[in-house]
Design an enzyme around this catalytic site. Structure first.
Site, PDB file in Angstrom:
ATOM      1  N   ARG A  65      62.513  25.216  66.819  1.00 48.87           N
ATOM      2  CA  ARG A  65      61.545  24.558  65.917  1.00 48.87           C
ATOM      3  C   ARG A  65      61.426  25.226  64.544  1.00 48.87           C
ATOM      4  O   ARG A  65      60.643  24.777  63.708  1.00 48.87           O
ATOM      5  CB  ARG A  65      60.148  24.482  66.560  1.00 48.87           C
ATOM      6  CG  ARG A  65      60.098  23.938  67.965  1.00 48.87           C
ATOM      7  CD  ARG A  65      60.684  22.550  68.087  1.00 48.87           C
ATOM      8  NE  ARG A  65      60.499  21.987  69.421  1.00 48.87           N
ATOM      9  CZ  ARG A  65      61.200  20.971  69.904  1.00 48.87           C
ATOM     10  NH1 ARG A  65      62.134  20.402  69.158  1.00 48.87           N
ATOM     11  NH2 ARG A  65      60.989  20.517  71.116  1.00 48.87           N
ATOM     12  N   ASN A  95      67.973  20.731  65.569  1.00 48.27           N
ATOM     13  CA  ASN A  95      66.875  19.803  65.281  1.00 48.27           C
ATOM     14  C   ASN A  95      65.635  20.501  64.735  1.00 48.27           C
ATOM     15  O   ASN A  95      64.546  20.422  65.301  1.00 48.27           O
ATOM     16  CB  ASN A  95      66.520  19.014  66.544  1.00 48.27           C
ATOM     17  CG  ASN A  95      67.722  18.376  67.189  1.00 48.27           C
ATOM     18  OD1 ASN A  95      68.133  18.767  68.268  1.00 48.27           O
ATOM     19  ND2 ASN A  95      68.304  17.397  66.512  1.00 48.27           N
ATOM     20  N   ASN A 287      63.281  14.724  79.181  1.00 45.52           N
ATOM     21  CA  ASN A 287      64.385  13.805  78.961  1.00 45.52           C
ATOM     22  C   ASN A 287      65.697  14.588  78.963  1.00 45.52           C
ATOM     23  O   ASN A 287      65.879  15.462  78.109  1.00 45.52           O
ATOM     24  CB  ASN A 287      64.217  13.064  77.631  1.00 45.52           C
ATOM     25  CG  ASN A 287      65.194  11.923  77.478  1.00 45.52           C
ATOM     26  OD1 ASN A 287      65.872  11.535  78.426  1.00 45.52           O
ATOM     27  ND2 ASN A 287      65.284  11.377  76.275  1.00 45.52           N
ATOM     28  N   ASP A 314      67.024  24.401  78.569  1.00 49.40           N
ATOM     29  CA  ASP A 314      66.552  23.263  77.770  1.00 49.40           C
ATOM     30  C   ASP A 314      65.144  23.534  77.252  1.00 49.40           C
ATOM     31  O   ASP A 314      64.249  22.696  77.357  1.00 49.40           O
ATOM     32  CB  ASP A 314      66.603  21.951  78.561  1.00 49.40           C
ATOM     33  CG  ASP A 314      66.401  20.725  77.680  1.00 49.40           C
ATOM     34  OD1 ASP A 314      66.760  20.803  76.488  1.00 49.40           O
ATOM     35  OD2 ASP A 314      65.879  19.705  78.169  1.00 49.40           O
ATOM     36  N   HIS A 318      56.372  22.554  72.670  1.00 51.00           N
ATOM     37  CA  HIS A 318      55.479  21.614  71.986  1.00 51.00           C
ATOM     38  C   HIS A 318      54.065  22.170  71.979  1.00 51.00           C
ATOM     39  O   HIS A 318      53.636  22.832  72.934  1.00 51.00           O
ATOM     40  CB  HIS A 318      55.488  20.250  72.676  1.00 51.00           C
ATOM     41  CG  HIS A 318      56.758  19.490  72.506  1.00 51.00           C
ATOM     42  ND1 HIS A 318      57.192  19.013  71.294  1.00 51.00           N
ATOM     43  CD2 HIS A 318      57.702  19.125  73.405  1.00 51.00           C
ATOM     44  CE1 HIS A 318      58.360  18.381  71.452  1.00 51.00           C
ATOM     45  NE2 HIS A 318      58.681  18.440  72.720  1.00 51.00           N
TER      46      HIS A 318
END
Length: 427
Positions: A65, A95, A287, A314, A318
Site C-alpha cells: 500500500r 498496486n 478474492n 496474499d 485494509h
C-alpha cells in the site's frame, strides 16, 4: 554480528546436513561453521532447544500500500509483519498509488532500506496504472530491478495484451505473474457461487471464471512458445492464487505437456470453505473466494504431488473503514504475512520440509534468484521456527488488522530471522 546457535535441526533439502541437529556459527553475515559442540569467543549464544532452521522464506505476493495508502500499510510495517512471519524477503505487488509503472516509483521502494532485515523485491506493472490498456516500459523496469511483471490485484483481461507480454518478456527471461479471473463472470460477486451463496442471498463468483481465464492463459502461453521457439527451464508464466479444483488439473496437464508454468496458493485458502461465510464475517471476504471442500481437497492433492509450487500469504491490508461495513461493501483481502506458515502447518497436510520448500526454495527458483542453502561459507539468510509449538496470535505488527485469526491459537511458531547482518528473535 557473531552468533552461535546451538542444537538446531536443519531443514534444507539442498544441504548435506538436512534433518541433522547441529550448531551454527554465524559471523559477519556468513555461516562460518556447522558442527557439534562448537564454541566461539565473545559470540552471542542462542540455545536451539526444539528449534528448526531453514533458508530464509520468500513471500511472492504482498500488497504494501506504500506509496499512496500508508495508513493501511507502509514499507516499515510490512517489513515488521514479514519478519514476525518468518519471511526475510517479500515481493511487493505494483498496486500502490502511483502504480509501479515507472522507474521512479520502483526505485523509491527498492531503495528504502536496502540493508534492512527483510529485503523488498518489487514487481513491475504490465500495463499503465494496471488498467490493462497500454504497456508499461517493461525493458526499463526490468533493467531497473523489477523482479517480475504483473498487474497484481487486477487480472490481465485483454488476451492480446497477455500474449504480447509473454512474447515481450521471453527474450529478457522475465516472468509474467497473473491471477486468472474472468471479471465479467464475477461482476458484483461477493463469495463463491454455490449453495451457501444462494442461502445467504449473495451474488456468487463461480469457479468457472477462474478456469476459463486459466485455460485461455495456458493456451496463449503455448501459442507464444510455438511462435517464438524460445525454450527455458524456468517458468514463463506464474499463475497466482489458484483456488479451484479444475484449475489444479489444468496446471497439472500443462506441466505434463512441458509448458513453463508454475503456480501458488494462498495459505488462508486451506483454512476455510464457502460455508464459513454464513457468519458474514468481512475478514473472510477474499478474492479468489473460499470455495468448496472438494476444491480444497484438490488443492491439497496439488500441493502433495508438486503441481502447486509455492505457498504465499496474499497479504492484503485494509483499514477499519474498509472492513467494518456491510459485507457487500467490504473490500476483499486478509493480512497474511504473520500467519502463512502456521496455516500451512495446520491445514496443508504436507511434511515440514515440503512446506519449507514451498516457502523458500521454490519461490526463489521461479523468480530466477540464487537458491540459498545451509552450508559453511554461505550468507546467513535464515528462518528459525518450531513447527509443533502452539502460540496465541494476540498482536499483529501490520498496520491493518483484517484477519480472522487474531485472538486464535495457532500451531507453528516463528522464533527468529537473520538476514543482511541483522537478527530478530521472538519469544
Amino acid at each position: 554480528m557473531k552468533l552461535l546457535v546451538r542444537s538446531v535441526q536443519i531443514v534444507d533439502k539442498k544441504s548435506p546436513f538436512n534433518g541433522q541437529i547441529k550448531d551454527l556459527l554465524i559471523e559477519e553475515n556468513i555461516i562460518k561453521e556447522i558442527g557439534e559442540n562448537l564454541s566461539a569467543d565473545s559470540a552471542e549464544i542462542i540455545e536451539g532447544a526444539e528449534m528448526c532452521v531453514s533458508a530464509g522464506w520468500l513471500d511472492m505476493r504482498v500488497a504494501s500500500r506504500d506509496p499512496g495508502f500508508e495508513h493501511k500499510e507502509d514499507l516499515k510495517s510490512v517489513r515488521q509483519a514479514a519478519a514476525h512471519g518468518g519471511f526475510t524477503e517479500i515481493v511487493l505487488l505494483p498496486n500502490s498509488q502511483p502504480v509501479v509503472h515507472s522507474k521512479d516509483t520502483l526505485n523509491y521502494i527498492r531503495q528504502s532500506g536496502t540493508d534492512e532485515l527483510v529485503k523488498l523485491h518489487v514487481a513491475g506493472s504490465v500495463s499503465r496504472k494496471s488498467e490493462g490498456v497500454d504497456f508499461t516500459e517493461m525493458i526499463d523496469l526490468h533493467e531497473a530491478g523489477a523482479i517480475a511483471f504483473t498487474d497484481g490485484e487486477h487480472p490481465v483481461q485483454n488476451a492480446d495484451l497477455f500474449l504480447k507480454t509473454i512474447l515481450y518478456l521471453r527474450p529478457m527471461n522475465a516472468l509474467l505473474m497473473n491471477r486468472p479471473e474472468e471479471r465479467q463472470l464475477t461482476l458484483y460477486g461477493q463469495m463463491h457461487e454455490g449453495i451457501t451463496s444462494t442461502l445467504v442471498g449473495m451474488k456468487g463468483m463461480p469457479s468457472l471464471a477462474e478456469e476459463m481465464m486459466l485455460s485461455r492463459d495456458l493456451k496463449l502461453l503455448e501459442y507464444a512458445l510455438e511462435k517464438n521457439m524460445y525454450k527455458s527451464d524456468v517458468p514463463a508464466l506464474h499463475v497466482s492464487l489458484v483456488s479451484a479444483g479444475k484449475s489444479v488439473e489444468l496446471i497439472r496437464k500443462a506441466k505434463k505437456k512441458g509448458l513453463p508454468v508454475s503456480c501458488d496458493i494462498a495459505a488462508h485458502q486451506l483454512a476455510f470453505h464457502d460455508t464459513d461465510l454464513i457468519s458474514f464475517d468481512t475478514n473472510l471476504k477474499v478474492n479468489p473466494p473460499f470455495r468448496s471442500t472438494a476444491d480444497t481437497d484438490a488443492i491439497k492433492a496439488g500441493l502433495a504431488d508438486g503441481t502447486i509450487d509455492a505457498i504465499v500469504s496474499d497479504h492484503s491490508p485494509h483499514d477499519e473503514e474498509s472492513k467494518n461495513v456491510e459485507f457487500d461493501h467490504a473490500d476483499f483481502g486478509i493480512t497474511g504475512l504473520e500467519t502463512a506458515f502456521s496455516l500451512a502447518i495446520m491445514y496443508s497436510g504436507l511434511r515440514v520440509e515440503d512446506i519449507i520448500e514451498k516457502l523458500s526454495a521454490a519461490p526463489r527458483r521461479i523468480l530466477r534468484l540464487p537458491e540459498n542453502s545451509i552450508e559453511a561459507g554461505t550468507k546467513a539468510n535464515l528462518t528459525f521456527f518450531e513447527p509443533e509449538t502452539e502460540w496465541d496470535f494476540n498482536k499483529s505488527y501490520s498496520k491493518s488488522k483484517n484477519t480472522p485469526f487474531l485472538g486464535k491459537t495457532l500451531t507453528g511458531k516463528v522464533r527468529g530471522v537473520i538476514n543482511n547482518g541483522k537478527q530478530e528473535w521472538y519469544k
